[in-house]
Motif scaffolding. Structure first.
Motif, PDB file in Angstrom:
ATOM      1  N   ALA A 133      14.806  43.739  36.684  1.00 20.13           N
ATOM      2  CA  ALA A 133      15.069  43.439  38.089  1.00 20.13           C
ATOM      3  C   ALA A 133      16.418  42.755  38.279  1.00 20.13           C
ATOM      4  N   LYS A 134      17.348  42.963  37.342  1.00 16.53           N
ATOM      5  CA  LYS A 134      18.642  42.274  37.391  1.00 16.53           C
ATOM      6  C   LYS A 134      19.793  43.269  37.371  1.00 16.53           C
ATOM      7  N   LEU A 135      20.718  43.097  38.326  1.00 15.95           N
ATOM      8  CA  LEU A 135      21.958  43.857  38.354  1.00 15.95           C
ATOM      9  C   LEU A 135      23.077  42.933  37.896  1.00 15.95           C
ATOM     10  N   THR A 136      23.862  43.377  36.939  1.00 13.40           N
ATOM     11  CA  THR A 136      25.054  42.654  36.505  1.00 13.40           C
ATOM     12  C   THR A 136      26.257  43.444  36.980  1.00 13.40           C
ATOM     13  N   HIS A 137      27.185  42.753  37.644  1.00 19.11           N
ATOM     14  CA  HIS A 137      28.370  43.395  38.199  1.00 19.11           C
ATOM     15  C   HIS A 137      29.542  42.494  37.875  1.00 19.11           C
ATOM     16  N   SER A 138      30.529  43.006  37.149  1.00 16.15           N
ATOM     17  CA  SER A 138      31.666  42.177  36.780  1.00 16.15           C
ATOM     18  C   SER A 138      32.954  42.979  36.874  1.00 16.15           C
ATOM     19  N   ALA A 139      34.060  42.248  36.870  1.00 13.17           N
ATOM     20  CA  ALA A 139      35.372  42.887  36.954  1.00 13.17           C
ATOM     21  C   ALA A 139      36.352  42.126  36.089  1.00 13.17           C
ATOM     22  N   ALA A 140      37.338  42.854  35.568  1.00 11.38           N
ATOM     23  CA  ALA A 140      38.410  42.248  34.786  1.00 11.38           C
ATOM     24  C   ALA A 140      39.720  42.902  35.175  1.00 11.38           C
ATOM     25  N   VAL A 141      40.708  42.092  35.502  1.00 12.47           N
ATOM     26  CA  VAL A 141      42.048  42.577  35.801  1.00 12.47           C
ATOM     27  C   VAL A 141      42.919  42.261  34.595  1.00 12.47           C
ATOM     28  N   THR A 142      43.599  43.271  34.077  1.00 10.65           N
ATOM     29  CA  THR A 142      44.506  43.090  32.947  1.00 10.65           C
ATOM     30  C   THR A 142      45.926  43.370  33.406  1.00 10.65           C
ATOM     31  N   ASN A 143      46.817  42.438  33.133  1.00 11.02           N
ATOM     32  CA  ASN A 143      48.228  42.609  33.440  1.00 11.02           C
ATOM     33  C   ASN A 143      48.840  43.448  32.328  1.00 11.02           C
ATOM     34  N   THR A 144      49.245  44.674  32.622  1.00 14.18           N
ATOM     35  CA  THR A 144      49.909  45.541  31.645  1.00 14.18           C
ATOM     36  C   THR A 144      51.400  45.626  31.918  1.00 14.18           C
ATOM     37  N   ASP A 145      51.886  44.766  32.800  1.00 10.26           N
ATOM     38  CA  ASP A 145      53.298  44.705  33.158  1.00 10.26           C
ATOM     39  C   ASP A 145      54.033  43.827  32.149  1.00 10.26           C
ATOM     40  N   ILE A 146      55.347  43.725  32.290  1.00 10.37           N
ATOM     41  CA  ILE A 146      56.146  42.872  31.404  1.00 10.37           C
ATOM     42  C   ILE A 146      56.472  41.542  32.071  1.00 10.37           C
ATOM     43  N   GLN A 147      55.863  41.277  33.224  1.00  8.21           N
ATOM     44  CA  GLN A 147      56.098  40.063  33.992  1.00  8.21           C
ATOM     45  C   GLN A 147      54.776  39.579  34.567  1.00  8.21           C
ATOM     46  N   PRO A 148      54.711  38.314  34.974  1.00 12.25           N
ATOM     47  CA  PRO A 148      53.506  37.859  35.687  1.00 12.25           C
ATOM     48  C   PRO A 148      53.340  38.669  36.974  1.00 12.25           C
ATOM     49  N   ILE A 149      52.096  38.923  37.363  1.00 10.23           N
ATOM     50  CA  ILE A 149      51.849  39.668  38.595  1.00 10.23           C
ATOM     51  C   ILE A 149      50.948  38.839  39.508  1.00 10.23           C
ATOM     52  N   PRO A 150      51.232  38.873  40.816  1.00  9.02           N
ATOM     53  CA  PRO A 150      50.335  38.192  41.760  1.00  9.02           C
ATOM     54  C   PRO A 150      49.120  39.074  42.017  1.00  9.02           C
ATOM     55  N   VAL A 151      47.940  38.478  41.992  1.00 18.23           N
ATOM     56  CA  VAL A 151      46.748  39.282  42.186  1.00 18.23           C
ATOM     57  C   VAL A 151      45.625  38.421  42.751  1.00 18.23           C
ATOM     58  N   ALA A 152      44.837  39.022  43.607  1.00 19.02           N
ATOM     59  CA  ALA A 152      43.592  38.415  44.078  1.00 19.02           C
ATOM     60  C   ALA A 152      42.524  39.495  43.951  1.00 19.02           C
ATOM     61  N   PHE A 153      41.298  39.059  43.750  1.00 16.62           N
ATOM     62  CA  PHE A 153      40.198  39.995  43.579  1.00 16.62           C
ATOM     63  C   PHE A 153      38.985  39.457  44.311  1.00 16.62           C
ATOM     64  N   GLY A 154      38.189  40.357  44.894  1.00 19.33           N
ATOM     65  CA  GLY A 154      36.963  39.925  45.536  1.00 19.33           C
ATOM     66  C   GLY A 154      35.901  41.008  45.532  1.00 19.33           C
ATOM     67  N   PHE A 155      34.648  40.578  45.364  1.00 18.61           N
ATOM     68  CA  PHE A 155      33.499  41.445  45.608  1.00 18.61           C
ATOM     69  C   PHE A 155      33.130  41.249  47.079  1.00 18.61           C
TER      70      PHE A 155
END
Length: 197
Positions: A123-145
């Motif tokens: 009776a359990k749903l697991t939902h997850s996310a991962a953002v990986t920076n594949t750039d050569i610089q820091p990247i600005p990012v926001a994430f939301g469910f």
């Protein structure tokens, strides 16, 4: 059909979930009797459980400037309207992947990988996310469910019987947005410790 597959929980009180590769969006979340816990995607807004990336909310005039170049970026970003690849699939789990492309870099000029996973067990749903920076610089990012559940949940009693327990305490204030989707002000959190009642 946009729906990829059904992932059954395998037990009488188990859940099943249907996920669309368009936006890696949960389309249905049903118990063994067929009751769907997600809203219908039509009554109030068109989503059921959209993924918000690389921004949550809106930016002024839906535009941002990077290194002197202006880029249009819609409210809540582009992931919810992007086709994700199915990176892994099994009867009780799935992993959807979105990587930068020419189309994404026209709105957000960075390299990234966004993995969104789902798992059903009983009776359990697991939902997850991962953002990986594949750039050569820091990247600005926001994430939301942004899931939209039926309220009260089918078969779960009155609204006053419902609580949401977070894994950890949630003491931070919450942001209220204005009609344009911009942060207007902060308010104290309605969460007491780790529980929203």
């Amino acid at each position: 059909s946009m729906l990829l597959a059904t992932y059954p929980g395998g037990v009488p009180e188990g859940l099943s979930a249907e996920i669309s590769p368009l936006g890696a969006e949960l389309q249905t979340l049903r118990d063994s009797t067929g009751r769907d816990f997600l809203h219908d995607g039509a009554s109030f807004w068109s989503g059921r459980a959209p993924i918000l990336f690389p921004i949550v909310g809106a930016i002024r005039n839906n535009s941002h400037v990077v290194d002197g170049v202006a880029y249009d970026l819609p409210k809540h970003g582009f992931a919810r309207a992007s086709m994700f690849a199915v990176a892994e699939q099994a009867p009780e789990r799935a992993l959807f992947r979105l990587e930068d492309s020419e189309a994404s870099r026209a709105q957000y000029p960075y390299r990234f990988r966004l993995d969104v996973s789902f798992g059903v067990s009983g009776a359990k749903l697991t939902h997850s996310a991962a953002v990986t920076n594949t750039d050569i610089q820091p990247i600005p990012v926001a994430f939301g469910f942004h899931p939209a559940f039926r309220w009260p949940l089918p078969g779960a009693g009155a609204k006053t019987d419902h609580v949401i327990d977070f894994a950890e305490n949630e003491p931070e204030p919450i942001a209220r947005i204005d009609a344009q989707g911009l942060i207007a002000r902060e308010l104290p959190t309605p969460v007491e410790g780790n529980r929203l009642v």
